[in-house]
Design a protein around this motif. Structure first.
Motif, PDB file in Angstrom:
ATOM      1  N   TRP A 142      15.460  21.292  -2.479  1.00 47.74           N
ATOM      2  CA  TRP A 142      14.150  21.518  -1.862  1.00 47.74           C
ATOM      3  C   TRP A 142      14.178  22.874  -1.167  1.00 47.74           C
ATOM      4  O   TRP A 142      14.364  22.989   0.030  1.00 47.74           O
ATOM      5  CB  TRP A 142      13.834  20.385  -0.898  1.00 47.74           C
ATOM      6  CG  TRP A 142      12.481  20.488  -0.257  1.00 47.74           C
ATOM      7  CD1 TRP A 142      11.416  21.231  -0.661  1.00 47.74           C
ATOM      8  CD2 TRP A 142      12.061  19.834   0.942  1.00 47.74           C
ATOM      9  NE1 TRP A 142      10.355  21.074   0.192  1.00 47.74           N
ATOM     10  CE2 TRP A 142      10.726  20.209   1.192  1.00 47.74           C
ATOM     11  CE3 TRP A 142      12.672  18.955   1.818  1.00 47.74           C
ATOM     12  CZ2 TRP A 142      10.015  19.752   2.283  1.00 47.74           C
ATOM     13  CZ3 TRP A 142      11.959  18.498   2.905  1.00 47.74           C
ATOM     14  CH2 TRP A 142      10.643  18.884   3.125  1.00 47.74           C
ATOM     15  N   ASP A 143      14.000  23.915  -1.972  1.00 45.27           N
ATOM     16  CA  ASP A 143      13.982  25.270  -1.439  1.00 45.27           C
ATOM     17  C   ASP A 143      12.546  25.742  -1.268  1.00 45.27           C
ATOM     18  O   ASP A 143      11.605  24.962  -1.412  1.00 45.27           O
ATOM     19  CB  ASP A 143      14.786  26.218  -2.325  1.00 45.27           C
ATOM     20  CG  ASP A 143      14.284  26.235  -3.765  1.00 45.27           C
ATOM     21  OD1 ASP A 143      13.129  25.817  -4.012  1.00 45.27           O
ATOM     22  OD2 ASP A 143      15.044  26.671  -4.646  1.00 45.27           O
ATOM     23  N   SER A 144      12.364  27.024  -0.980  1.00 42.32           N
ATOM     24  CA  SER A 144      11.019  27.520  -0.678  1.00 42.32           C
ATOM     25  C   SER A 144      10.116  27.623  -1.903  1.00 42.32           C
ATOM     26  O   SER A 144       8.935  27.905  -1.757  1.00 42.32           O
ATOM     27  CB  SER A 144      11.114  28.878   0.015  1.00 42.32           C
ATOM     28  OG  SER A 144      11.774  29.797  -0.832  1.00 42.32           O
ATOM     29  N   THR A 145      10.638  27.370  -3.088  1.00 46.00           N
ATOM     30  CA  THR A 145       9.797  27.407  -4.294  1.00 46.00           C
ATOM     31  C   THR A 145       9.380  26.011  -4.739  1.00 46.00           C
ATOM     32  O   THR A 145       8.711  25.868  -5.755  1.00 46.00           O
ATOM     33  CB  THR A 145      10.533  28.099  -5.456  1.00 46.00           C
ATOM     34  OG1 THR A 145      11.708  27.334  -5.788  1.00 46.00           O
ATOM     35  CG2 THR A 145      10.932  29.522  -5.091  1.00 46.00           C
ATOM     36  N   SER A 146       9.769  24.996  -3.986  1.00 49.74           N
ATOM     37  CA  SER A 146       9.513  23.613  -4.392  1.00 49.74           C
ATOM     38  C   SER A 146       8.676  22.863  -3.370  1.00 49.74           C
ATOM     39  O   SER A 146       8.723  23.151  -2.179  1.00 49.74           O
ATOM     40  CB  SER A 146      10.839  22.860  -4.564  1.00 49.74           C
ATOM     41  OG  SER A 146      11.679  23.513  -5.475  1.00 49.74           O
ATOM     42  N   LEU A 147       7.934  21.889  -3.883  1.00 47.91           N
ATOM     43  CA  LEU A 147       7.211  20.949  -3.029  1.00 47.91           C
ATOM     44  C   LEU A 147       8.006  19.663  -2.933  1.00 47.91           C
ATOM     45  O   LEU A 147       8.770  19.326  -3.832  1.00 47.91           O
ATOM     46  CB  LEU A 147       5.846  20.618  -3.625  1.00 47.91           C
ATOM     47  CG  LEU A 147       4.747  21.656  -3.545  1.00 47.91           C
ATOM     48  CD1 LEU A 147       3.510  21.150  -4.283  1.00 47.91           C
ATOM     49  CD2 LEU A 147       4.399  21.979  -2.113  1.00 47.91           C
ATOM     50  N   LEU A 148       7.791  18.939  -1.855  1.00 46.78           N
ATOM     51  CA  LEU A 148       8.368  17.607  -1.729  1.00 46.78           C
ATOM     52  C   LEU A 148       7.225  16.612  -1.687  1.00 46.78           C
ATOM     53  O   LEU A 148       6.345  16.690  -0.826  1.00 46.78           O
ATOM     54  CB  LEU A 148       9.207  17.486  -0.458  1.00 46.78           C
ATOM     55  CG  LEU A 148       9.926  16.144  -0.301  1.00 46.78           C
ATOM     56  CD1 LEU A 148      11.075  16.047  -1.298  1.00 46.78           C
ATOM     57  CD2 LEU A 148      10.443  15.958   1.113  1.00 46.78           C
ATOM     58  N   THR A 172      10.385  13.002  -3.744  1.00 47.37           N
ATOM     59  CA  THR A 172      10.677  13.632  -5.029  1.00 47.37           C
ATOM     60  C   THR A 172      10.431  15.132  -4.896  1.00 47.37           C
ATOM     61  O   THR A 172       9.347  15.544  -4.475  1.00 47.37           O
ATOM     62  CB  THR A 172       9.766  13.073  -6.145  1.00 47.37           C
ATOM     63  OG1 THR A 172       9.882  11.647  -6.169  1.00 47.37           O
ATOM     64  CG2 THR A 172      10.137  13.646  -7.494  1.00 47.37           C
ATOM     65  N   VAL A 173      11.432  15.928  -5.259  1.00 45.19           N
ATOM     66  CA  VAL A 173      11.262  17.378  -5.252  1.00 45.19           C
ATOM     67  C   VAL A 173      10.526  17.762  -6.536  1.00 45.19           C
ATOM     68  O   VAL A 173      10.921  17.374  -7.630  1.00 45.19           O
ATOM     69  CB  VAL A 173      12.622  18.102  -5.165  1.00 45.19           C
ATOM     70  CG1 VAL A 173      12.435  19.609  -5.238  1.00 45.19           C
ATOM     71  CG2 VAL A 173      13.355  17.712  -3.891  1.00 45.19           C
ATOM     72  N   GLU A 200       0.848  -1.188   0.000  1.00 51.01           N
ATOM     73  CA  GLU A 200       0.000   0.000   0.000  1.00 51.01           C
ATOM     74  C   GLU A 200       0.887   1.243   0.000  1.00 51.01           C
ATOM     75  O   GLU A 200       2.058   1.176   0.372  1.00 51.01           O
ATOM     76  CB  GLU A 200      -0.880   0.000   1.246  1.00 51.01           C
ATOM     77  CG  GLU A 200      -1.743  -1.239   1.369  1.00 51.01           C
ATOM     78  CD  GLU A 200      -2.381  -1.366   2.741  1.00 51.01           C
ATOM     79  OE1 GLU A 200      -2.560  -0.341   3.415  1.00 51.01           O
ATOM     80  OE2 GLU A 200      -2.671  -2.499   3.141  1.00 51.01           O
ATOM     81  N   SER A 201       0.319   2.384  -0.404  1.00 54.14           N
ATOM     82  CA  SER A 201       1.094   3.626  -0.372  1.00 54.14           C
ATOM     83  C   SER A 201       0.226   4.795   0.074  1.00 54.14           C
ATOM     84  O   SER A 201      -0.971   4.843  -0.205  1.00 54.14           O
ATOM     85  CB  SER A 201       1.718   3.925  -1.733  1.00 54.14           C
ATOM     86  OG  SER A 201       0.717   4.203  -2.679  1.00 54.14           O
ATOM     87  N   ILE A 202       0.863   5.709   0.792  1.00 54.30           N
ATOM     88  CA  ILE A 202       0.243   6.958   1.231  1.00 54.30           C
ATOM     89  C   ILE A 202       1.111   8.072   0.656  1.00 54.30           C
ATOM     90  O   ILE A 202       2.334   8.069   0.831  1.00 54.30           O
ATOM     91  CB  ILE A 202       0.200   7.052   2.767  1.00 54.30           C
ATOM     92  CG1 ILE A 202      -0.659   5.930   3.350  1.00 54.30           C
ATOM     93  CG2 ILE A 202      -0.304   8.418   3.205  1.00 54.30           C
ATOM     94  CD1 ILE A 202      -0.588   5.823   4.867  1.00 54.30           C
ATOM     95  N   THR A 203       0.479   9.030  -0.039  1.00 50.55           N
ATOM     96  CA  THR A 203       1.216  10.110  -0.679  1.00 50.55           C
ATOM     97  C   THR A 203       0.752  11.458  -0.120  1.00 50.55           C
ATOM     98  O   THR A 203      -0.446  11.750  -0.128  1.00 50.55           O
ATOM     99  CB  THR A 203       1.015  10.097  -2.206  1.00 50.55           C
ATOM    100  OG1 THR A 203       1.385   8.805  -2.705  1.00 50.55           O
ATOM    101  CG2 THR A 203       1.844  11.165  -2.883  1.00 50.55           C
ATOM    102  N   PHE A 204       1.708  12.246   0.362  1.00 55.83           N
ATOM    103  CA  PHE A 204       1.394  13.598   0.826  1.00 55.83           C
ATOM    104  C   PHE A 204       2.520  14.535   0.411  1.00 55.83           C
ATOM    105  O   PHE A 204       3.561  14.107  -0.090  1.00 55.83           O
ATOM    106  CB  PHE A 204       1.146  13.642   2.344  1.00 55.83           C
ATOM    107  CG  PHE A 204       2.310  13.222   3.196  1.00 55.83           C
ATOM    108  CD1 PHE A 204       3.194  14.151   3.711  1.00 55.83           C
ATOM    109  CD2 PHE A 204       2.515  11.875   3.504  1.00 55.83           C
ATOM    110  CE1 PHE A 204       4.258  13.767   4.513  1.00 55.83           C
ATOM    111  CE2 PHE A 204       3.572  11.478   4.301  1.00 55.83           C
ATOM    112  CZ  PHE A 204       4.445  12.431   4.805  1.00 55.83           C
ATOM    113  N   TYR A 205       2.298  15.846   0.605  1.00 55.36           N
ATOM    114  CA  TYR A 205       3.229  16.856   0.105  1.00 55.36           C
ATOM    115  C   TYR A 205       3.647  17.798   1.222  1.00 55.36           C
ATOM    116  O   TYR A 205       2.857  18.119   2.116  1.00 55.36           O
ATOM    117  CB  TYR A 205       2.581  17.655  -1.036  1.00 55.36           C
ATOM    118  CG  TYR A 205       2.219  16.770  -2.195  1.00 55.36           C
ATOM    119  CD1 TYR A 205       3.133  16.516  -3.199  1.00 55.36           C
ATOM    120  CD2 TYR A 205       0.978  16.150  -2.257  1.00 55.36           C
ATOM    121  CE1 TYR A 205       2.815  15.677  -4.258  1.00 55.36           C
ATOM    122  CE2 TYR A 205       0.655  15.308  -3.304  1.00 55.36           C
ATOM    123  CZ  TYR A 205       1.578  15.079  -4.302  1.00 55.36           C
ATOM    124  OH  TYR A 205       1.271  14.233  -5.333  1.00 55.36           O
TER     125      TYR A 205
END
Length: 167
Positions: A116-122, A108-109, A72-77
């Motif tokens: 992973w700076d302030s303009t990117s999501l992880l 994944t950035v 199973e997988s759980i995906t969040f940002y």
């Protein structure tokens, strides 16, 4: 009288030698204390400039529990909301108080990799055998570290409750 003056001079000289030695020790200790305080100040500064927030719809977190797939997988940002670049490889995650092993956490950035700076999501994907039902609320606790800046790494920890939504 001459005898009293000589013994007084000896006591004075001894007192000066002892006070000089004590002063040297105190100055050395003061230097050590100020160094420790400066190190703690820099560590606190790194922590204060390291932060993140959960991003996206937390009431609609992707949960893949397809019976055809045994894992199973759980995906969040996560969004970097601090001043320092964060280290996506140092992420630590707990789900309902259970530690997710590093081997079951992939990141994944977004949008195009890189730092992973302030303009990117992880994007964080957790793999495992969770056994949750659709629309289950779970508590996610995440710890991240910044990249090293001047030899210091900041840390930030956040917890939130999310609702799983089967894909």
């Amino acid at each position: 009288m001459a005898d009293g003056g000589a013994s007084t001079f000896i006591f004075l000289a001894t007192a000066l030698l002892v006070s000089g030695a004590v002063s040297a020790v105190l100055i050395s200790q003061y230097g050590d204390i100020t160094s420790a305080m400066e190190q703690e100040r820099r560590e606190n500064e790194a922590d204060s400039k390291t932060s993140f927030d959960y991003a996206g719809d937390l009431s609609n977190v992707a949960y893949d529990n397809d019976p055809a797939n045994p894992t199973e997988s759980i995906t969040f940002y996560l969004q970097n909301s601090g001043e320092y670049v964060l280290d996506e490889t140092s992420i630590f995650v707990q789900v309902d108080g259970v530690v997710i092993p590093d081997s079951d956490v992939s990141t994944t950035v977004l949008p195009s990799g890189g730092a992973w700076d302030s303009t990117s999501l992880l994007e964080v994907v957790l793999s495992g055998n969770f056994g949750y039902a659709d629309d289950t609320d779970i508590k996610i606790t995440t710890l991240v570290q910044s990249v090293s800046v001047s030899g210091y790494q900041g840390e930030a920890t956040e917890s939130t409750v999310v609702r799983l939504n089967e894909l």
